[in-house]
Design a protein around this motif. Structure first.
Motif, PDB file in Angstrom:
ATOM      1  N   GLU A   5       0.826  -1.205   0.000  1.00 40.08           N
ATOM      2  CA  GLU A   5       0.000   0.000   0.000  1.00 40.08           C
ATOM      3  C   GLU A   5       0.861   1.257   0.000  1.00 40.08           C
ATOM      4  O   GLU A   5       0.508   2.263  -0.611  1.00 40.08           O
ATOM      5  CB  GLU A   5      -0.929  -0.011   1.209  1.00 40.08           C
ATOM      6  N   THR A  10      -2.193   7.509  -5.542  1.00 38.74           N
ATOM      7  CA  THR A  10      -3.607   7.661  -5.886  1.00 38.74           C
ATOM      8  C   THR A  10      -3.886   9.059  -6.444  1.00 38.74           C
ATOM      9  O   THR A  10      -3.205  10.023  -6.082  1.00 38.74           O
ATOM     10  CB  THR A  10      -4.515   7.431  -4.662  1.00 38.74           C
ATOM     11  N   TYR A  30       0.542   1.372  -9.167  1.00 36.81           N
ATOM     12  CA  TYR A  30       1.485   0.494  -8.489  1.00 36.81           C
ATOM     13  C   TYR A  30       2.796   0.615  -9.252  1.00 36.81           C
ATOM     14  O   TYR A  30       2.979  -0.021 -10.281  1.00 36.81           O
ATOM     15  CB  TYR A  30       1.013  -0.952  -8.539  1.00 36.81           C
ATOM     16  N   HIS A  48      -6.222 -13.484 -10.260  1.00 35.34           N
ATOM     17  CA  HIS A  48      -6.962 -12.671  -9.293  1.00 35.34           C
ATOM     18  C   HIS A  48      -8.320 -12.229  -9.833  1.00 35.34           C
ATOM     19  O   HIS A  48      -8.911 -11.268  -9.346  1.00 35.34           O
ATOM     20  CB  HIS A  48      -6.120 -11.463  -8.874  1.00 35.34           C
ATOM     21  N   TRP A  50      -9.216 -10.896 -12.672  1.00 32.49           N
ATOM     22  CA  TRP A  50      -9.276  -9.780 -13.616  1.00 32.49           C
ATOM     23  C   TRP A  50      -9.047 -10.427 -14.977  1.00 32.49           C
ATOM     24  O   TRP A  50      -7.928 -10.835 -15.297  1.00 32.49           O
ATOM     25  CB  TRP A  50      -8.243  -8.708 -13.276  1.00 32.49           C
ATOM     26  N   VAL A 100      -4.636   1.127 -12.164  1.00 32.27           N
ATOM     27  CA  VAL A 100      -6.019   0.657 -12.083  1.00 32.27           C
ATOM     28  C   VAL A 100      -6.925   1.872 -12.253  1.00 32.27           C
ATOM     29  O   VAL A 100      -6.827   2.836 -11.488  1.00 32.27           O
ATOM     30  CB  VAL A 100      -6.312  -0.054 -10.746  1.00 32.27           C
ATOM     31  N   THR A 153     -11.258  -8.558  -5.635  1.00 33.90           N
ATOM     32  CA  THR A 153      -9.814  -8.778  -5.515  1.00 33.90           C
ATOM     33  C   THR A 153      -9.037  -7.625  -6.134  1.00 33.90           C
ATOM     34  O   THR A 153      -9.520  -6.938  -7.034  1.00 33.90           O
ATOM     35  CB  THR A 153      -9.385 -10.078  -6.223  1.00 33.90           C
ATOM     36  N   ASP A 154      -7.844  -7.459  -5.648  1.00 31.30           N
ATOM     37  CA  ASP A 154      -6.869  -6.533  -6.207  1.00 31.30           C
ATOM     38  C   ASP A 154      -6.198  -7.255  -7.375  1.00 31.30           C
ATOM     39  O   ASP A 154      -5.865  -8.432  -7.260  1.00 31.30           O
ATOM     40  CB  ASP A 154      -5.855  -6.210  -5.097  1.00 31.30           C
ATOM     41  N   GLY A 161      -5.121  -7.012  -1.200  1.00 31.63           N
ATOM     42  CA  GLY A 161      -4.420  -5.907  -1.841  1.00 31.63           C
ATOM     43  C   GLY A 161      -4.914  -4.540  -1.427  1.00 31.63           C
ATOM     44  O   GLY A 161      -6.005  -4.395  -0.862  1.00 31.63           O
ATOM     45  N   LEU A 163      -6.110  -2.149  -3.178  1.00 27.48           N
ATOM     46  CA  LEU A 163      -7.348  -1.715  -3.818  1.00 27.48           C
ATOM     47  C   LEU A 163      -8.545  -1.931  -2.895  1.00 27.48           C
ATOM     48  O   LEU A 163      -9.428  -1.081  -2.817  1.00 27.48           O
ATOM     49  CB  LEU A 163      -7.568  -2.482  -5.139  1.00 27.48           C
ATOM     50  N   LEU A 164      -8.572  -3.030  -2.171  1.00 25.69           N
ATOM     51  CA  LEU A 164      -9.730  -3.349  -1.327  1.00 25.69           C
ATOM     52  C   LEU A 164      -9.878  -2.367  -0.187  1.00 25.69           C
ATOM     53  O   LEU A 164     -11.002  -2.091   0.260  1.00 25.69           O
ATOM     54  CB  LEU A 164      -9.614  -4.781  -0.804  1.00 25.69           C
ATOM     55  N   TRP A 167     -10.489   1.432  -2.092  1.00 28.81           N
ATOM     56  CA  TRP A 167     -11.760   1.567  -2.802  1.00 28.81           C
ATOM     57  C   TRP A 167     -12.951   1.194  -1.926  1.00 28.81           C
ATOM     58  O   TRP A 167     -14.018   0.886  -2.431  1.00 28.81           O
ATOM     59  CB  TRP A 167     -11.757   0.705  -4.062  1.00 28.81           C
TER      60      TRP A 167
END
Length: 168
Positions: A5, A10, A30, A48, A50, A100, A153-154, A161, A163-164, A167
């Protein structure tokens, strides 16, 4: 905060003319997520969940997807992309970087090396639509963007990850 993280940058973008951007979710970068083995990028995204992945580049015009989030992993070369619309941010992406994009986020390639190539994918294998900046942003498009669910999932780190958390 995990080390993963700590390495995530961001950006929040407001609506920018013909680009709606996402009203709540930030773009995630990332930096150097795949420092050594970029051939594994697509496999990791797919593992994951995606999916619906592809390999190519980034269009050289402002565009966005109103019905899907998108991950882009740079597998070779480098490029400068503008995120968020004409008044957004210029970001240099290099081999190993992953970005992302929440649904609605504008993106456009400004320049790139001759070997610039990315892998793209979508959570759960969503089938993205394509909107150009020249189209008007309607209330229905804003509702569609806001209704795209946060992934389970990230794309890089899976079920644990950044993202979770970012977001939520």
């Amino acid at each position: 905060m995990s080390s993963a993280e700590a390495n995530v940058k961001t950006w929040f973008f407001k609506e920018d003319g013909g680009i709606p951007n996402h009203p709540r979710l930030p773009v995630l970068l990332y930096r150097g997520a795949f420092s050594e083995n970029t051939e594994q990028t697509e496999k990791l995204f797919n593992r994951h969940n995606w999916l619906n992945s592809w390999t190519n580049g980034v269009f050289d015009y402002h565009h966005y997807h109103s019905n899907a989030h998108e991950v882009l992993g740079v597998i070779s070369g480098s490029a400068v992309v503008r995120l968020g619309g004409e008044h957004g941010e210029e970001i240099e992406l290099k081999t190993g970087d992953v970005v992302v994009l929440p649904a609605g986020t504008g993106h456009k390639k400004l320049s790139g090396s001759s070997d610039f190539k990315i892998v793209g994918a979508y959570p759960g294998g969503m089938e993205p639509d394509l909107h150009k900046e020249s189209e008007s942003v309607t209330p229905a498009i804003r509702v569609k963007i806001g209704g795209v669910p946060v992934p389970d999932t990230d794309p890089v780190f899976g079920e644990d990850g950044p993202l979770l958390r970012l977001w939520k």
